[in-house]
Design a protein around this motif. Structure first.
Motif, short mmCIF file in Angstrom:
data_model
loop_
_atom_site.label_atom_id
_atom_site.label_comp_id
_atom_site.label_asym_id
_atom_site.label_seq_id
_atom_site.Cartn_x
_atom_site.Cartn_y
_atom_site.Cartn_z
N TYR A 170 2.54 6.33 4.16
CA TYR A 170 2.88 4.85 3.64
C TYR A 170 4.47 4.94 2.97
O TYR A 170 4.72 3.85 2.78
N ARG A 171 5.01 5.98 2.95
CA ARG A 171 6.44 6.20 2.43
C ARG A 171 7.42 5.45 2.91
O ARG A 171 8.16 4.67 2.38
N GLU A 172 7.51 5.29 4.38
CA GLU A 172 8.46 4.68 5.08
C GLU A 172 8.49 2.92 4.88
O GLU A 172 9.57 2.43 4.64
N ASP A 173 7.32 2.56 5.00
CA ASP A 173 6.99 1.23 4.78
C ASP A 173 7.38 0.92 3.25
O ASP A 173 8.09 -0.20 3.09
N PHE A 174 6.96 1.75 2.39
CA PHE A 174 7.40 1.29 0.81
C PHE A 174 8.91 1.37 0.69
O PHE A 174 9.53 0.28 0.12
N ILE A 175 9.70 2.31 1.31
CA ILE A 175 11.03 2.65 1.00
C ILE A 175 11.76 1.30 1.57
O ILE A 175 12.67 0.63 1.15
N ASN A 176 11.26 0.98 2.78
CA ASN A 176 11.88 -0.30 3.63
C ASN A 176 11.64 -1.62 2.72
O ASN A 176 12.46 -2.22 2.48
N LYS A 177 10.52 -1.55 2.05
CA LYS A 177 10.38 -2.81 1.08
C LYS A 177 11.02 -3.09 -0.03
O LYS A 177 11.66 -4.07 -0.46
N ARG A 201 0.94 -1.27 0.02
CA ARG A 201 -0.26 0.06 -0.12
C ARG A 201 0.90 1.26 -0.05
O ARG A 201 1.84 1.41 0.88
N VAL A 202 0.76 2.23 -0.89
CA VAL A 202 1.67 3.18 -1.15
C VAL A 202 0.76 4.34 -0.91
O VAL A 202 1.46 5.84 -0.80
N HIS A 203 -0.37 4.49 -0.82
CA HIS A 203 -1.35 5.65 -0.76
C HIS A 203 -2.79 5.05 -0.31
O HIS A 203 -2.94 4.11 -0.30
N LYS A 204 -3.57 6.05 0.33
CA LYS A 204 -4.88 5.80 0.80
C LYS A 204 -5.50 5.10 -0.32
O LYS A 204 -6.70 4.42 -0.14
N SER A 205 -5.40 5.51 -1.60
CA SER A 205 -5.98 5.11 -2.76
C SER A 205 -5.55 4.20 -3.79
O SER A 205 -5.61 3.68 -4.63
N PHE A 206 -4.16 3.48 -3.28
CA PHE A 206 -3.43 2.73 -4.39
C PHE A 206 -2.62 1.63 -3.49
O PHE A 206 -2.05 1.82 -2.70
N ILE A 207 -2.76 0.31 -4.00
CA ILE A 207 -1.56 -0.69 -3.78
C ILE A 207 -1.14 -1.07 -5.15
O ILE A 207 -1.72 -1.08 -6.27
N VAL A 208 0.15 -1.16 -5.01
CA VAL A 208 1.08 -1.44 -6.18
C VAL A 208 1.87 -2.80 -5.98
O VAL A 208 2.00 -3.14 -4.90
N SER A 209 2.18 -3.36 -7.25
CA SER A 209 2.75 -4.83 -7.40
C SER A 209 4.30 -4.19 -7.52
O SER A 209 4.83 -3.54 -8.29
N LEU A 210 5.29 -4.71 -6.54
CA LEU A 210 6.42 -4.30 -6.52
C LEU A 210 7.10 -4.92 -8.02
O LEU A 210 8.03 -4.17 -8.68
#
Length: 237
Positions: free
Chosen positions: A227-234, A194-203
């Motif tokens: 959502y930025r910190e969790d996304f960057i960690n992933k 999840r990268v935004h309240k309105s979006f999930i993306v496939s890595l």
């Protein structure tokens, strides 16, 4: 990586041949002046990576890639930038615009090498572990059908109030009645984020990350502050 070059311009062939000779992990198997020659090589040899021009007489590089049932990785090398979106829709590893500097070529080749390593690691992972940890597909209700969607085909999901839109390789997105939170629980957390309240993306389908946005195909997807910190960690892991 075993590779071939396809280009109808002798100088372009010579330049790429020289570049490949400077990269230790690349092995040049053949140079081809058109798609028909390349097809013969691909039928007879195991090829990991194709460097191909796009505009060539009779048989374009895009036509060649579309004609292959079992596609090796491929990188487009062309003088024209306007094919970029179509190139990446075909899942090109990279898109190099002529004249190609060596550092840009090396970056593209390294990206292909990293992709191949990940593919080999995935193939060597025991099947039982894959099945236990990751669902392979889901069913969603859309209009009057229950549609089966392979998770590997999902590029991103967008929330539209009470509905979500699921974008895959198909031209038309799938619309289903669900919340993004409920759908997130179905996906598993390894390949989706999840990268935004309105979006999930496939890595898997991310082309690039630019500050506060993600690019998948020609779509710009915002990265929300929460959502930025969790996304960057992933992506770092």
């Amino acid at each position: 990586m075993r590779c071939i070059i396809i280009d109808d311009e002798p100088l372009a062939l010579e330049l790429l041949e020289d570049f490949i000779s400077k990269v230790p992990f690349l092995e040049l198997i053949a140079t081809c002046s058109n798609g028909f020659e390349a097809t013969s090589v691909l039928q007879e040899q195991k090829i990991d990576l194709i460097f191909t021009d796009i505009e060539m007489p009779d048989f374009s590089g895009i036509d060649l890639i579309k004609s292959l049932d079992n596609k090796p990785m491929f990188i487009f090398t062309t003088a024209y930038s306007h094919y970029a979106v179509e190139g990446f829709n075909l899942n090109a590893i990279d898109y190099l615009v002529k004249p190609i500097p060596f550092h840009r070529f090396l970056k593209a080749a390294t990206r292909a090498q990293n992709f191949l390593k990940l593919k080999i690691e995935e193939e060597e992972t025991p099947v039982i572990n894959k099945q236990e940890n990751l669902p392979q597909f889901i069913f969603v209700k859309s209009e009057y059908e229950n549609l089966k969607i392979n998770l590997g085909d999902i590029k991103y999901i967008e929330s539209l109030k009470d509905y979500i839109k699921i974008y895959t390789h198909k031209d038309k997105p799938i619309l289903t009645l669900s919340s993004l939170k409920n759908f997130e629980e179905k996906l598993g957390k390894l390949n989706f984020v999840r990268v935004h309240k309105s979006f999930i993306v496939s890595l898997k389908h991310i082309y690039s990350v630019q500050r506060n946005r993600i690019i998948i195909d020609d779509k710009w997807i915002p990265i929300g502050l929460n959502y930025r910190e969790d996304f960057i960690n992933k992506i770092n892991n």
